[in-house]
Motif scaffolding. Structure first.
Motif, PDB file in Angstrom:
ATOM      1  N   LEU A   1       0.813  -1.210   0.000  1.00 54.52           N
ATOM      2  CA  LEU A   1       0.000   0.000   0.000  1.00 54.52           C
ATOM      3  C   LEU A   1       0.851   1.267   0.000  1.00 54.52           C
ATOM      4  O   LEU A   1       0.514   2.249  -0.663  1.00 54.52           O
ATOM      5  N   ALA A   2       1.941   1.273   0.725  1.00 49.48           N
ATOM      6  CA  ALA A   2       2.790   2.470   0.796  1.00 49.48           C
ATOM      7  C   ALA A   2       4.163   2.068   1.343  1.00 49.48           C
ATOM      8  O   ALA A   2       4.272   1.152   2.171  1.00 49.48           O
ATOM      9  N   ASP A   3       5.200   2.791   0.869  1.00 50.32           N
ATOM     10  CA  ASP A   3       6.567   2.570   1.353  1.00 50.32           C
ATOM     11  C   ASP A   3       7.214   3.948   1.515  1.00 50.32           C
ATOM     12  O   ASP A   3       7.275   4.729   0.554  1.00 50.32           O
ATOM     13  N   SER A   4       7.678   4.261   2.747  1.00 50.97           N
ATOM     14  CA  SER A   4       8.209   5.603   3.010  1.00 50.97           C
ATOM     15  C   SER A   4       9.444   5.893   2.176  1.00 50.97           C
ATOM     16  O   SER A   4       9.699   7.052   1.826  1.00 50.97           O
ATOM     17  N   ASP A   5      10.255   4.866   1.853  1.00 47.40           N
ATOM     18  CA  ASP A   5      11.430   5.101   1.025  1.00 47.40           C
ATOM     19  C   ASP A   5      11.008   5.547  -0.374  1.00 47.40           C
ATOM     20  O   ASP A   5      11.546   6.519  -0.932  1.00 47.40           O
ATOM     21  N   ALA A   6      10.034   4.832  -0.980  1.00 50.46           N
ATOM     22  CA  ALA A   6       9.566   5.198  -2.316  1.00 50.46           C
ATOM     23  C   ALA A   6       8.901   6.566  -2.294  1.00 50.46           C
ATOM     24  O   ALA A   6       9.067   7.383  -3.208  1.00 50.46           O
ATOM     25  N   LEU A   7       8.143   6.833  -1.222  1.00 53.69           N
ATOM     26  CA  LEU A   7       7.486   8.134  -1.118  1.00 53.69           C
ATOM     27  C   LEU A   7       8.503   9.264  -0.972  1.00 53.69           C
ATOM     28  O   LEU A   7       8.243  10.411  -1.368  1.00 53.69           O
ATOM     29  N   ALA A   8       9.687   8.950  -0.373  1.00 53.84           N
ATOM     30  CA  ALA A   8      10.725   9.969  -0.198  1.00 53.84           C
ATOM     31  C   ALA A   8      11.611  10.088  -1.426  1.00 53.84           C
ATOM     32  O   ALA A   8      12.548  10.895  -1.436  1.00 53.84           O
ATOM     33  N   GLY A   9      11.370   9.274  -2.465  1.00 58.11           N
ATOM     34  CA  GLY A   9      12.120   9.382  -3.701  1.00 58.11           C
ATOM     35  C   GLY A   9      13.439   8.651  -3.695  1.00 58.11           C
ATOM     36  O   GLY A   9      14.346   8.996  -4.460  1.00 58.11           O
ATOM     37  N   ARG A  10      13.594   7.629  -2.858  1.00 54.66           N
ATOM     38  CA  ARG A  10      14.826   6.844  -2.851  1.00 54.66           C
ATOM     39  C   ARG A  10      14.481   5.372  -3.002  1.00 54.66           C
ATOM     40  O   ARG A  10      13.359   4.958  -2.701  1.00 54.66           O
ATOM     41  N   PRO A  11      15.423   4.577  -3.473  1.00 49.31           N
ATOM     42  CA  PRO A  11      15.147   3.146  -3.660  1.00 49.31           C
ATOM     43  C   PRO A  11      14.777   2.500  -2.332  1.00 49.31           C
ATOM     44  O   PRO A  11      15.421   2.748  -1.306  1.00 49.31           O
ATOM     45  N   PRO A  12      13.764   1.673  -2.334  1.00 49.33           N
ATOM     46  CA  PRO A  12      13.362   1.021  -1.079  1.00 49.33           C
ATOM     47  C   PRO A  12      14.478   0.129  -0.537  1.00 49.33           C
ATOM     48  O   PRO A  12      15.089  -0.655  -1.251  1.00 49.33           O
ATOM     49  N   ARG A  13      14.717   0.291   0.726  1.00 45.26           N
ATOM     50  CA  ARG A  13      15.723  -0.546   1.396  1.00 45.26           C
ATOM     51  C   ARG A  13      15.081  -1.797   1.978  1.00 45.26           C
ATOM     52  O   ARG A  13      13.868  -1.814   2.224  1.00 45.26           O
ATOM     53  N   ALA A  14      15.933  -2.794   2.169  1.00 42.93           N
ATOM     54  CA  ALA A  14      15.417  -4.038   2.751  1.00 42.93           C
ATOM     55  C   ALA A  14      14.958  -3.772   4.171  1.00 42.93           C
ATOM     56  O   ALA A  14      15.655  -3.107   4.948  1.00 42.93           O
ATOM     57  N   VAL A  15      13.803  -4.302   4.508  1.00 47.60           N
ATOM     58  CA  VAL A  15      13.250  -4.069   5.844  1.00 47.60           C
ATOM     59  C   VAL A  15      14.009  -4.916   6.860  1.00 47.60           C
ATOM     60  O   VAL A  15      14.655  -5.914   6.540  1.00 47.60           O
ATOM     61  N   SER A  16      13.916  -4.513   8.103  1.00 41.87           N
ATOM     62  CA  SER A  16      14.601  -5.231   9.178  1.00 41.87           C
ATOM     63  C   SER A  16      13.875  -6.530   9.492  1.00 41.87           C
ATOM     64  O   SER A  16      12.756  -6.779   9.031  1.00 41.87           O
ATOM     65  N   GLY A  17      14.530  -7.331  10.310  1.00 42.76           N
ATOM     66  CA  GLY A  17      13.929  -8.607  10.692  1.00 42.76           C
ATOM     67  C   GLY A  17      13.031  -8.507  11.896  1.00 42.76           C
ATOM     68  O   GLY A  17      12.678  -9.544  12.489  1.00 42.76           O
ATOM     69  N   GLN A  18      12.668  -7.293  12.335  1.00 43.12           N
ATOM     70  CA  GLN A  18      11.787  -7.149  13.485  1.00 43.12           C
ATOM     71  C   GLN A  18      10.392  -7.689  13.159  1.00 43.12           C
ATOM     72  O   GLN A  18       9.953  -7.627  12.010  1.00 43.12           O
ATOM     73  N   PRO A  19       9.686  -8.189  14.160  1.00 45.10           N
ATOM     74  CA  PRO A  19       8.307  -8.674  13.921  1.00 45.10           C
ATOM     75  C   PRO A  19       7.435  -7.539  13.395  1.00 45.10           C
ATOM     76  O   PRO A  19       7.561  -6.392  13.852  1.00 45.10           O
ATOM     77  N   PRO A  20       6.592  -7.817  12.445  1.00 47.32           N
ATOM     78  CA  PRO A  20       5.741  -6.752  11.888  1.00 47.32           C
ATOM     79  C   PRO A  20       4.676  -6.302  12.886  1.00 47.32           C
ATOM     80  O   PRO A  20       4.310  -7.019  13.820  1.00 47.32           O
ATOM     81  N   VAL A  21       4.201  -5.084  12.667  1.00 45.18           N
ATOM     82  CA  VAL A  21       3.123  -4.528  13.486  1.00 45.18           C
ATOM     83  C   VAL A  21       1.795  -4.757  12.744  1.00 45.18           C
ATOM     84  O   VAL A  21       1.677  -4.397  11.564  1.00 45.18           O
ATOM     85  N   LEU A  22       0.802  -5.371  13.400  1.00 46.47           N
ATOM     86  CA  LEU A  22      -0.513  -5.635  12.798  1.00 46.47           C
ATOM     87  C   LEU A  22      -1.472  -4.511  13.181  1.00 46.47           C
ATOM     88  O   LEU A  22      -1.627  -4.186  14.368  1.00 46.47           O
TER      89      LEU A  22
END
Length: 544
Positions: free
Chosen positions: A90-111
């Motif tokens: 739905l949305a990625d802050s990296d893409a919205l900021a105009g930079r290539p999306p970085r790999a996300v961390s291994g932290q558990p996702p927030v639901l």
């Protein structure tokens, strides 16, 4: 305390202080930053969750979510990637900021679940709760569809929460384009009532009705989100440098002050010692250094003072020896010169008596010179010794025979007392020289009808020789000077009766060269005893 221990103690204290301070600071800072980081992370996650949940609650759809994600990313500093449970991005802050999306961390996702939590008043009968649940389901369907329509139309949507926890949506000018549907759908209402009625028999009625609400509104509610935060392999926050530098500077300052104090304590006596050594090298033999304490520096100062005292005493002995020699030789040489000049001028006649007197005077001076030569050789370790096994009993008999005439003339009894055979490894001639000096002194100090005894005995591994007399004795004040050069216990005795004053000094040096000792004890009016102790040879003879 030992200087070495003081240095080690200071270094150990500095090291322990530095280690403890660094460990404490690091632990405190790390704990604080971890706590702050955890608290900040929880706040950021809560803020992101609340922001996304509020958006879904208000708009009934995830359309137009990107500005909200950008604002949350900028506000929290987090990298946010939002997807549905079916992994639809739905949305990625990296893409919205105009930079290539970085790999996300291994932290558990927030639901994130945007559906409201149904509020059912406590204490109501099951039938009433069922009816309210059915009504809430219908109202939420209608409101959600309406809010989604407004959002897609570009309206500025806002919502508030009613008594059941449901959104009450309002909008601006675009609200005319979207009509709120009638929630009164009999077929759906009947199905909702059937599903809710099954909860009447459940023990936890509220939980069961909330589950029914979620299941019956799932088709219109925005799907749940999976939100991933952070970047893979992101560098952790580093410890602040300022407190560490401050503590390190403090420890370094303490160590520097300790080193300065220690260097001052060390360098002060060293400077005093250096000045005293310089003065001693320039001839100031009276220079001494102040000493206090019991450490190595203090011991060095005491050793220097002892050395300076020894040098000063040696210099004084040298000066005194020179003066004594001059004094001993001046008078007889003046007499010889006077008589020779008188003979040359014819003032006196060269009678046989005068010539004999002059010859005797020259022989006395020759003896003094010979004694000085023997003493110088002995002290320099250049005196020649011819060692052999010597029977002390025979040596004492030879000494008695040699001095019998002198003893008879003085009316003194000279006897020998030996306890069995006693042997030593020594130079017999040099030992006779020692005994001759001791016996001669004893005979001169003993009155008529007195006794001089030569004794020898073995005492364990040692051979002991004693020369005992019954003379007038020597005072306690004179005993420490007895072995000094040119010293006489009786100042009234001249060279003719008192010897050269070098005999005992020579005797002590000869005994020392043989690895032995010579000692004296005396009682005024009772007599004097000289004791010579040497290492014995052979096995001691058993008694019996």
């Amino acid at each position: 305390m030992s200087f070495r221990l003081r240095v080690l103690g200071l270094l150990a204290l500095t090291a322990m202080t530095a280690t403890a301070a660094t460990a404490w600071l690091t632990l405190r800072q790390a704990t604080s930053q971890v706590q702050d980081s955890v608290a900040a992370g929880r706040q950021e996650v809560s803020r992101i969750n609340d922001g996304l949940q509020a958006y879904g609650f208000t708009h009934g759809t995830w359309a137009g979510l990107s500005p909200t994600v950008s604002a949350l990313a900028q506000d929290t500093g987090q990298r946010i990637r939002v997807t549905t449970e079916t992994d639809v991005l739905l949305a990625d802050s990296d893409a919205l900021a105009g930079r290539p999306p970085r790999a996300v961390s291994g932290q558990p996702p927030v639901l994130v679940d945007p559906r409201p939590l149904l509020r059912l008043p406590a204490g109501r009968v099951p039938l009433a709760s069922v009816k309210r649940t059915v009504t809430a389901i219908a109202e939420y369907r209608s409101t959600t569809v309406y809010a989604a329509c407004l959002t897609r139309a570009g309206a500025r949507v806002s919502a508030r929460t009613d008594a059941l926890g449901l959104p009450v949506v309002s909008a601006g000018s675009h609200s005319a384009r979207c009509a709120k549907s009638d929630p009164g759908d009999d077929q759906r209402a009947g199905q909702d009532h059937v599903a809710a009625s099954k909860c009447e028999k459940e023990q936890n009625l509220t939980a069961c009705l909330r589950q029914v609400f979620n299941e019956r509104t799932a088709s219109v509610a925005p799907p749940r989100l999976t939100v991933r935060l952070g970047v893979r392999d992101e560098s952790p926050a580093t410890l602040a440098a300022a407190p560490t530098v401050a503590v390190a500077s403090g420890v370094a300052l303490v160590a520097l002050l300790g080193a300065l104090l220690l260097s001052r304590a060390v360098l002060r006596p060293v400077r005093a010692l250096t000045s005293a050594v310089r003065g001693l090298g320039e001839g100031e033999l009276e220079r001494r250094v102040p000493v206090s304490g019991r450490d190595e520096i203090a011991e060095l100062g005491r050793a220097f003072n002892r050395m300076a005292h020894s040098l000063q005493a040696a210099e004084e002995r040298q000066r005194r020896l020179t003066g004594d020699i001059a004094h001993e030789l001046r008078t007889p040489l003046a007499n010889l010169r006077g008589y020779l000049e008188a003979l040359r001028d014819g003032v006196v006649d060269p009678t046989p008596e005068l010539l004999d007197s002059l010859h005797e005077e020259a022989m006395l001076q020759q003896r003094i010179v010979d004694d000085l030569r023997d003493l110088a050789l002995a002290e320099a370790g250049a005196l020649t010794y011819h060692r052999a096994t010597v029977d002390l009993g025979d040596l004492l008999e030879v000494c008695r025979t040699a001095h019998r005439a002198q003893a008879d003339t003085a009316g003194v009894t000279l006897r020998v007392d030996t306890e069995g055979p006693v042997h030593v490894d020594a130079d017999a001639d040099r030992l006779r020289q020692v005994l001759g000096n001791l016996v001669g002194n004893a005979l001169r100090a003993t009155e008529q009808r007195g006794t001089v005894t030569l004794a020898a005995a073995r005492r364990g591994a040692f051979a002991v020789i004693e020369v005992r007399d019954t003379g007038k004795g020597i005072s306690a004040d004179d005993l420490p000077h007895l072995f000094d050069r040119f010293w006489r216990a009786d100042p009234s005795r001249g060279r003719a009766t008192g010897g050269s004053g070098l005999g005992l000094s020579i005797a002590r040096q000869i005994v020392t060269d043989h690895g032995g000792t010579i000692a004296v004890r005396s009682t005024v009016g009772a007599g004097t005893t000289f004791t010579v102790t040497l290492m014995a040879t052979g096995e001691p003879v058993a008694d019996g």
